[in-house]
Design a protein around this motif. Structure first.
Motif, PDB file in Angstrom:
ATOM      1  N   SER A  13      -4.682  -3.812 -15.296  1.00  0.00           N
ATOM      2  CA  SER A  13      -2.996  -3.634 -14.997  1.00  0.00           C
ATOM      3  C   SER A  13      -3.028  -2.175 -14.793  1.00  0.00           C
ATOM      4  CB  SER A  13      -2.541  -4.272 -16.129  1.00  0.00           C
ATOM      5  OG  SER A  13      -2.849  -3.600 -17.292  1.00  0.00           O
ATOM      6  N   THR A  14      -1.955  -2.102 -13.965  1.00  0.00           N
ATOM      7  CA  THR A  14      -1.392  -0.790 -13.764  1.00  0.00           C
ATOM      8  C   THR A  14       0.071  -0.629 -13.972  1.00  0.00           C
ATOM      9  OG1 THR A  14      -1.281  -1.066 -11.308  1.00  0.00           O
ATOM     10  CG2 THR A  14      -3.264  -0.028 -12.106  1.00  0.00           C
ATOM     11  N   MET A  15       0.387   0.678 -14.310  1.00  0.00           N
ATOM     12  CA  MET A  15       2.200   0.786 -14.468  1.00  0.00           C
ATOM     13  C   MET A  15       2.332   2.390 -13.760  1.00  0.00           C
ATOM     14  SD  MET A  15       4.352   2.762 -16.205  1.00  0.00           S
ATOM     15  CE  MET A  15       3.537   3.077 -17.616  1.00  0.00           C
ATOM     16  N   TYR A  16       3.411   2.421 -13.013  1.00  0.00           N
ATOM     17  CA  TYR A  16       3.837   3.485 -12.491  1.00  0.00           C
ATOM     18  C   TYR A  16       5.329   3.855 -12.986  1.00  0.00           C
ATOM     19  CZ  TYR A  16      -0.045   2.458  -9.566  1.00  0.00           C
ATOM     20  OH  TYR A  16      -1.367   2.122  -9.054  1.00  0.00           O
ATOM     21  N   ALA A  17       5.597   5.339 -12.708  1.00  0.00           N
ATOM     22  CA  ALA A  17       6.829   5.712 -13.228  1.00  0.00           C
ATOM     23  C   ALA A  17       7.825   5.579 -11.857  1.00  0.00           C
ATOM     24  CB  ALA A  17       6.536   7.161 -13.124  1.00  0.00           C
ATOM     25  N   ASP A  18       9.139   5.143 -12.250  1.00  0.00           N
ATOM     26  CA  ASP A  18       9.838   4.833 -10.983  1.00  0.00           C
ATOM     27  C   ASP A  18       9.877   5.833  -9.779  1.00  0.00           C
ATOM     28  OD1 ASP A  18      12.574   3.526 -12.941  1.00  0.00           O
ATOM     29  OD2 ASP A  18      10.503   2.472 -12.421  1.00  0.00           O
ATOM     30  N   SER A  19       9.735   7.176 -10.139  1.00  0.00           N
ATOM     31  CA  SER A  19       9.550   8.124  -8.929  1.00  0.00           C
ATOM     32  C   SER A  19       8.503   7.955  -8.117  1.00  0.00           C
ATOM     33  CB  SER A  19       9.573   9.528  -9.729  1.00  0.00           C
ATOM     34  OG  SER A  19       8.533   9.628 -10.575  1.00  0.00           O
ATOM     35  N   VAL A  20       7.343   7.367  -8.436  1.00  0.00           N
ATOM     36  CA  VAL A  20       6.197   7.392  -7.654  1.00  0.00           C
ATOM     37  C   VAL A  20       5.653   5.965  -7.399  1.00  0.00           C
ATOM     38  CG1 VAL A  20       5.196   9.452  -8.943  1.00  0.00           C
ATOM     39  CG2 VAL A  20       4.289   7.168  -9.265  1.00  0.00           C
ATOM     40  N   LYS A  21       6.497   5.004  -7.796  1.00  0.00           N
ATOM     41  CA  LYS A  21       6.358   3.340  -7.616  1.00  0.00           C
ATOM     42  C   LYS A  21       6.344   3.454  -5.933  1.00  0.00           C
ATOM     43  CE  LYS A  21       7.495   0.856 -11.021  1.00  0.00           C
ATOM     44  NZ  LYS A  21       8.623   0.303 -11.798  1.00  0.00           N
ATOM     45  N   GLY A  22       5.380   2.463  -5.409  1.00  0.00           N
ATOM     46  CA  GLY A  22       5.231   2.291  -4.168  1.00  0.00           C
ATOM     47  C   GLY A  22       4.563   3.321  -3.244  1.00  0.00           C
ATOM     48  N   ARG A  23       4.440   4.382  -3.779  1.00  0.00           N
ATOM     49  CA  ARG A  23       3.692   5.585  -3.161  1.00  0.00           C
ATOM     50  C   ARG A  23       2.424   6.067  -3.746  1.00  0.00           C
ATOM     51  NH1 ARG A  23       6.006  10.389  -3.073  1.00  0.00           N
ATOM     52  NH2 ARG A  23       6.933  10.267  -5.249  1.00  0.00           N
ATOM     53  N   PHE A  24       2.188   5.783  -4.948  1.00  0.00           N
ATOM     54  CA  PHE A  24       0.798   6.445  -5.653  1.00  0.00           C
ATOM     55  C   PHE A  24       0.117   5.023  -6.113  1.00  0.00           C
ATOM     56  CE2 PHE A  24       2.305  10.928  -7.277  1.00  0.00           C
ATOM     57  CZ  PHE A  24       2.746  11.056  -6.251  1.00  0.00           C
ATOM     58  N   THR A  25      -1.126   5.176  -6.106  1.00  0.00           N
ATOM     59  CA  THR A  25      -1.983   4.032  -6.705  1.00  0.00           C
ATOM     60  C   THR A  25      -2.898   4.536  -7.520  1.00  0.00           C
ATOM     61  OG1 THR A  25      -1.394   2.717  -4.594  1.00  0.00           O
ATOM     62  CG2 THR A  25      -3.401   2.087  -5.663  1.00  0.00           C
ATOM     63  N   ILE A  26      -3.112   3.881  -8.624  1.00  0.00           N
ATOM     64  CA  ILE A  26      -4.380   4.284  -9.735  1.00  0.00           C
ATOM     65  C   ILE A  26      -5.465   3.232  -9.413  1.00  0.00           C
ATOM     66  CG2 ILE A  26      -4.982   4.697 -12.131  1.00  0.00           C
ATOM     67  CD1 ILE A  26      -2.047   5.729 -12.360  1.00  0.00           C
ATOM     68  N   SER A  27      -6.747   3.823  -9.395  1.00  0.00           N
ATOM     69  CA  SER A  27      -7.733   2.980  -9.684  1.00  0.00           C
ATOM     70  C   SER A  27      -8.752   3.552 -10.412  1.00  0.00           C
ATOM     71  CB  SER A  27      -8.314   2.696  -8.373  1.00  0.00           C
ATOM     72  OG  SER A  27      -8.751   3.889  -7.665  1.00  0.00           O
ATOM     73  N   ILE A  28      -9.558   2.513 -11.205  1.00  0.00           N
ATOM     74  CA  ILE A  28     -10.659   2.895 -12.036  1.00  0.00           C
ATOM     75  C   ILE A  28     -11.974   2.252 -11.505  1.00  0.00           C
ATOM     76  CG2 ILE A  28     -11.651   3.194 -14.186  1.00  0.00           C
ATOM     77  CD1 ILE A  28      -8.775   3.191 -15.447  1.00  0.00           C
ATOM     78  N   ASP A  29     -13.189   3.211 -11.334  1.00  0.00           N
ATOM     79  CA  ASP A  29     -14.422   2.757 -10.996  1.00  0.00           C
ATOM     80  C   ASP A  29     -15.082   2.683 -12.233  1.00  0.00           C
ATOM     81  OD1 ASP A  29     -16.872   3.950  -9.032  1.00  0.00           O
ATOM     82  OD2 ASP A  29     -16.751   2.248 -10.439  1.00  0.00           O
ATOM     83  N   TYR A  30     -15.223   1.689 -13.009  1.00  0.00           N
ATOM     84  CA  TYR A  30     -15.740   1.454 -14.360  1.00  0.00           C
ATOM     85  C   TYR A  30     -17.278   1.923 -14.315  1.00  0.00           C
ATOM     86  CZ  TYR A  30     -11.388   0.142 -16.389  1.00  0.00           C
ATOM     87  OH  TYR A  30     -10.184   0.064 -16.681  1.00  0.00           O
TER      88      TYR A  30
END
Length: 124
Positions: free
Chosen positions: A55-72
């Motif tokens: 799951s991911t969660m974003y601040a409203d100021s970056v939502k829709g523009r920033f994407t976080i991903s983790i390569d475990y």
């Protein structure tokens, strides 16, 4: 365990940048990771988080523009930033809640780790 962020730089408004955070050391498990940022004269703020449950969660100021991903497999976290704005200018920090591996039979602990910041400047 150490975290090292890279990929910062200067970009024009509307452009894109990709930050990476590499986790090194003896690791049993990455529990969750996050990106924070601190603009000049402002407090550090949360950009977004990612858990090992996917799951991911974003601040409203970056939502829709920033994407976080983790390569475990590679123990790295990325932050893809699109449609950058001048107000995104800040020092970006990666954070990880990580269980280090201390050897067979050792007690698992959940510890907080921070990487040094990387500067992102959005300016025309």
């Amino acid at each position: 365990v150490q975290l090292q962020a890279s990929g910062g730089g200067s970009v024009q408004p509307g452009g894109s940048l990709r930050l990476s955070c590499a986790v090194s050391g003896s690791i049993f498990r990455i529990n969750n990771m996050a990106w924070y940022r601190q603009a000049p004269g402002k407090q550090r703020e949360l950009v977004g988080t990612a858990t090992n449950g996917g799951s991911t969660m974003y601040a409203d100021s970056v939502k829709g523009r920033f994407t976080i991903s983790i390569d475990y497999a590679g123990n790295t976290m990325a932050l893809l930033m699109d449609r950058l704005k001048a107000e995104d200018t800040a020092v970006y920090y990666c954070y990880g809640n990580i269980s280090p591996y201390y050897g067979p039979g050792s007690k698992l602990r959940r510890l907080d780790f921070w990487g040094p910041g990387t500067q992102v400047t959005v300016s025309s």
